[in-house]
Design a protein around this motif. Structure first.
Motif, PDB file in Angstrom:
ATOM      1  N   PHE A  80       0.841  -1.203   0.000  1.00 34.29           N
ATOM      2  CA  PHE A  80       0.000   0.000   0.000  1.00 34.29           C
ATOM      3  C   PHE A  80       0.880   1.259   0.000  1.00 34.29           C
ATOM      4  CE2 PHE A  80      -3.727  -2.461   2.008  1.00 34.29           C
ATOM      5  CZ  PHE A  80      -4.444  -2.486   0.821  1.00 34.29           C
ATOM      6  N   GLN A  81       1.979   1.229   0.762  1.00 33.41           N
ATOM      7  CA  GLN A  81       2.873   2.394   0.789  1.00 33.41           C
ATOM      8  C   GLN A  81       3.496   2.640  -0.583  1.00 33.41           C
ATOM      9  OE1 GLN A  81       5.080   0.906   4.212  1.00 33.41           O
ATOM     10  NE2 GLN A  81       4.680   2.826   5.293  1.00 33.41           N
ATOM     11  N   VAL A  82       3.903   1.557  -1.238  1.00 33.81           N
ATOM     12  CA  VAL A  82       4.494   1.679  -2.582  1.00 33.81           C
ATOM     13  C   VAL A  82       3.460   2.295  -3.537  1.00 33.81           C
ATOM     14  CG1 VAL A  82       5.295   0.328  -4.584  1.00 33.81           C
ATOM     15  CG2 VAL A  82       6.144  -0.214  -2.279  1.00 33.81           C
ATOM     16  N   LEU A  83       2.233   1.786  -3.494  1.00 36.62           N
ATOM     17  CA  LEU A  83       1.191   2.270  -4.403  1.00 36.62           C
ATOM     18  C   LEU A  83       0.841   3.723  -4.108  1.00 36.62           C
ATOM     19  CD1 LEU A  83      -1.062  -0.914  -4.460  1.00 36.62           C
ATOM     20  CD2 LEU A  83       0.292  -0.013  -6.367  1.00 36.62           C
ATOM     21  N   GLN A  84       0.716   4.014  -2.817  1.00 36.17           N
ATOM     22  CA  GLN A  84       0.402   5.391  -2.390  1.00 36.17           C
ATOM     23  C   GLN A  84       1.460   6.365  -2.923  1.00 36.17           C
ATOM     24  OE1 GLN A  84      -1.971   5.179   0.767  1.00 36.17           O
ATOM     25  NE2 GLN A  84      -2.653   7.151   0.020  1.00 36.17           N
ATOM     26  N   ILE A 134      -3.369   3.670   6.539  1.00 33.42           N
ATOM     27  CA  ILE A 134      -2.838   4.814   7.294  1.00 33.42           C
ATOM     28  C   ILE A 134      -1.529   4.405   7.971  1.00 33.42           C
ATOM     29  CG2 ILE A 134      -3.251   6.493   9.147  1.00 33.42           C
ATOM     30  CD1 ILE A 134      -6.294   6.179   8.488  1.00 33.42           C
ATOM     31  N   LYS A 135      -1.585   3.388   8.830  1.00 34.59           N
ATOM     32  CA  LYS A 135      -0.352   2.892   9.455  1.00 34.59           C
ATOM     33  C   LYS A 135      -0.605   1.540  10.109  1.00 34.59           C
ATOM     34  CE  LYS A 135      -1.131   5.181  13.881  1.00 34.59           C
ATOM     35  NZ  LYS A 135      -0.640   6.022  14.953  1.00 34.59           N
ATOM     36  N   LEU A 136       0.496   0.848  10.414  1.00 39.06           N
ATOM     37  CA  LEU A 136       0.381  -0.373  11.217  1.00 39.06           C
ATOM     38  C   LEU A 136       0.387   0.065  12.677  1.00 39.06           C
ATOM     39  CD1 LEU A 136       2.886  -2.815   9.448  1.00 39.06           C
ATOM     40  CD2 LEU A 136       0.411  -3.137   9.663  1.00 39.06           C
ATOM     41  N   VAL A 137      -0.539  -0.467  13.469  1.00 39.52           N
ATOM     42  CA  VAL A 137      -0.536  -0.103  14.889  1.00 39.52           C
ATOM     43  C   VAL A 137       0.086  -1.210  15.739  1.00 39.52           C
ATOM     44  CG1 VAL A 137      -2.466   1.502  14.722  1.00 39.52           C
ATOM     45  CG2 VAL A 137      -2.918  -0.882  15.286  1.00 39.52           C
ATOM     46  N   ASP A 138       0.073  -2.421  15.243  1.00 43.16           N
ATOM     47  CA  ASP A 138       0.911  -3.469  15.821  1.00 43.16           C
ATOM     48  C   ASP A 138       1.244  -4.456  14.710  1.00 43.16           C
ATOM     49  OD1 ASP A 138      -0.986  -5.611  15.701  1.00 43.16           O
ATOM     50  OD2 ASP A 138      -1.878  -4.995  17.598  1.00 43.16           O
ATOM     51  N   ARG A 181       0.153  -7.072  13.464  1.00 39.98           N
ATOM     52  CA  ARG A 181      -0.838  -7.627  12.541  1.00 39.98           C
ATOM     53  C   ARG A 181      -2.111  -6.784  12.487  1.00 39.98           C
ATOM     54  NH1 ARG A 181      -2.197 -13.261  13.402  1.00 39.98           N
ATOM     55  NH2 ARG A 181      -0.101 -13.758  14.056  1.00 39.98           N
ATOM     56  N   THR A 182      -2.009  -5.528  12.886  1.00 39.85           N
ATOM     57  CA  THR A 182      -3.183  -4.647  12.896  1.00 39.85           C
ATOM     58  C   THR A 182      -2.893  -3.354  12.143  1.00 39.85           C
ATOM     59  OG1 THR A 182      -3.747  -5.528  15.069  1.00 39.85           O
ATOM     60  CG2 THR A 182      -4.916  -3.541  14.371  1.00 39.85           C
ATOM     61  N   MET A 183      -3.807  -3.038  11.233  1.00 39.24           N
ATOM     62  CA  MET A 183      -3.623  -1.879  10.365  1.00 39.24           C
ATOM     63  C   MET A 183      -4.718  -0.853  10.656  1.00 39.24           C
ATOM     64  SD  MET A 183      -3.493  -2.353   6.248  1.00 39.24           S
ATOM     65  CE  MET A 183      -1.983  -3.270   6.041  1.00 39.24           C
ATOM     66  N   LEU A 184      -4.330   0.404  10.804  1.00 43.41           N
ATOM     67  CA  LEU A 184      -5.306   1.494  10.884  1.00 43.41           C
ATOM     68  C   LEU A 184      -5.603   1.926   9.449  1.00 43.41           C
ATOM     69  CD1 LEU A 184      -6.862   3.465  12.811  1.00 43.41           C
ATOM     70  CD2 LEU A 184      -4.939   5.050  12.493  1.00 43.41           C
ATOM     71  N   VAL A 185      -6.899   1.954   9.108  1.00 45.08           N
ATOM     72  CA  VAL A 185      -7.266   2.274   7.718  1.00 45.08           C
ATOM     73  C   VAL A 185      -8.391   3.302   7.694  1.00 45.08           C
ATOM     74  CG1 VAL A 185      -6.608  -0.011   6.837  1.00 45.08           C
ATOM     75  CG2 VAL A 185      -8.978   0.381   7.575  1.00 45.08           C
ATOM     76  N   ARG A 186      -8.560   3.954   6.550  1.00 41.27           N
ATOM     77  CA  ARG A 186      -9.730   4.818   6.333  1.00 41.27           C
ATOM     78  C   ARG A 186     -10.948   3.931   6.188  1.00 41.27           C
ATOM     79  NH1 ARG A 186      -8.694   9.165   1.626  1.00 41.27           N
ATOM     80  NH2 ARG A 186     -10.790   9.775   2.240  1.00 41.27           N
ATOM     81  N   ALA A 187     -12.032   4.315   6.816  1.00 39.77           N
ATOM     82  CA  ALA A 187     -13.270   3.532   6.706  1.00 39.77           C
ATOM     83  C   ALA A 187     -13.852   3.718   5.302  1.00 39.77           C
ATOM     84  CB  ALA A 187     -14.266   4.009   7.754  1.00 39.77           C
ATOM     85  N   LEU A 188     -14.132   2.610   4.643  1.00 41.11           N
ATOM     86  CA  LEU A 188     -14.680   2.671   3.284  1.00 41.11           C
ATOM     87  C   LEU A 188     -16.018   1.949   3.204  1.00 41.11           C
ATOM     88  CD1 LEU A 188     -11.583   1.654   1.061  1.00 41.11           C
ATOM     89  CD2 LEU A 188     -12.270   3.962   1.774  1.00 41.11           C
ATOM     90  N   ASP A 189     -16.850   2.393   2.281  1.00 41.38           N
ATOM     91  CA  ASP A 189     -17.981   1.577   1.822  1.00 41.38           C
ATOM     92  C   ASP A 189     -17.455   0.803   0.623  1.00 41.38           C
ATOM     93  OD1 ASP A 189     -20.103   2.315   3.538  1.00 41.38           O
ATOM     94  OD2 ASP A 189     -20.264   4.247   2.503  1.00 41.38           O
TER      95      ASP A 189
END
Ligand code: TMP
Ligand code: ASP
Length: 253
Positions: A59-63, A72-76, A78-86
């Motif tokens: 995702f970082q490469v594509l961004q 957005i970022k990895l918080v641990d 195996r856990t990723m913080l992401v923008r909420a999408l429909d």
């Protein structure tokens, strides 16, 4: 708040959690694996870790190359913080080499190189087993607008043109992959005539994950499969394949 209280959705490979901010979700990657519409079940040791790390890097490469993603970022680990999408219920598959369902459907040998990438749409429905559809179905049943269908195809091809050389530099052939796109949760739906002001291309955000669960990756030198086909087809050395992709994608500059 407990994890259960925050759980919005638990899928076959990930859990989606609410956060204090309505436009941010947490995505927890699990070690569980399924295939054939959940008929085959298993556990791949540390898959959640590998897929979270591999997806984050991709995702970082594509961004950085101008593709908007929910990452957005990895918080641990195996856990990723992401923008909420429909999420748009259309899975977009890009193929560079014949494999899997394309090989079966059209009777072509696995490994046949396609002269140019093939893009396919599938309706995201567990109940129906994700049937293949065309853009007209997506439009007719309101899954996506005509300009969204065009943008889905364009974005998927752009992702392919970025990731294919990225993997190749790491000794991996990107055979095919599946993407999911969405629109920011709660974003205002443009009214009639607003399409020009808000072109689909600028509304769509790449979501879900990009990992050996959702890509076919073959070693360039040996042709060895380094993806979920090792699990689907009982080829053995499943964990080792995920670990090898992690090493090549995340432990190289
Ligand atoms: P297929 O050959 O089975 O249609 O798969 C094409 C690509 O899509 C392959 O890279 C695996 C990925 N894929 C998913 O990510 N989820 C799925 O449910 C399926 C069937 C395939
Ligand atoms: N993810 C799908 C399932 O659980 C299929 C697959 O990846 O092969 O059935």
């Amino acid at each position: 708040m407990s994890m259960d209280a925050r759980k919005l959705y638990e899928g076959k490979a990930k859990i989606v959690l609410a956060t204090d901010e309505p436009d941010r979700y947490l995505m927890v990657f699990k070690d569980t694996a399924t295939a054939f519409d959940g008929k085959k079940k298993g556990l791949i040791q540390d898959k959640g870790f590998y897929n979270a790390q591999i997806s984050a890097r991709l995702f970082q490469v594509l961004q950085s190359q101008g593709i908007p993603t929910h990452f957005i970022k990895l918080v641990d680990e195996r856990t990723m913080l992401v923008r909420a999408l429909d999420i748009i219920p259309v899975e977009v598959v890009v193929r560079n080499i014949v494999a899997g369902s394309l090989s079966k459907r059209l009777g072509r040998p696995e490994g046949e190189r396609l002269p140019s990438p093939v893009v396919e749409f599938y309706y995201k429905s567990d109940d129906l087993g994700d049937p293949m559809i065309c853009a007209d179905h997506a439009i007719a049943f309101g899954f996506a607008t005509p300009d969204e269908c065009i943008a889905l195809r364009e974005l998927a091809l752009e992702v392919n043109s970025i990731l294919r050389p990225y993997f190749l530099e790491r000794g991996l052939e990107l055979v095919d992959f599946k993407l999911e796109f969405g629109k920011p949760k709660g974003a205002e739906v443009p009214g009639a005539g607003a399409e020009k002001q808000y072109p689909a291309r600028s509304r769509l955000i790449l979501g879900d994950e990009i990992s050996p669960d959702t890509c076919r990756l073959w070693d360039v030198g040996t042709g060895e499969k380094l993806d979920k086909d090792r699990f689907r087809r009982d080829l053995g050395k499943v964990e080792e394949a995920y670990a090898e992709v992690y090493r090549r994608v995340c432990q190289t500059a």
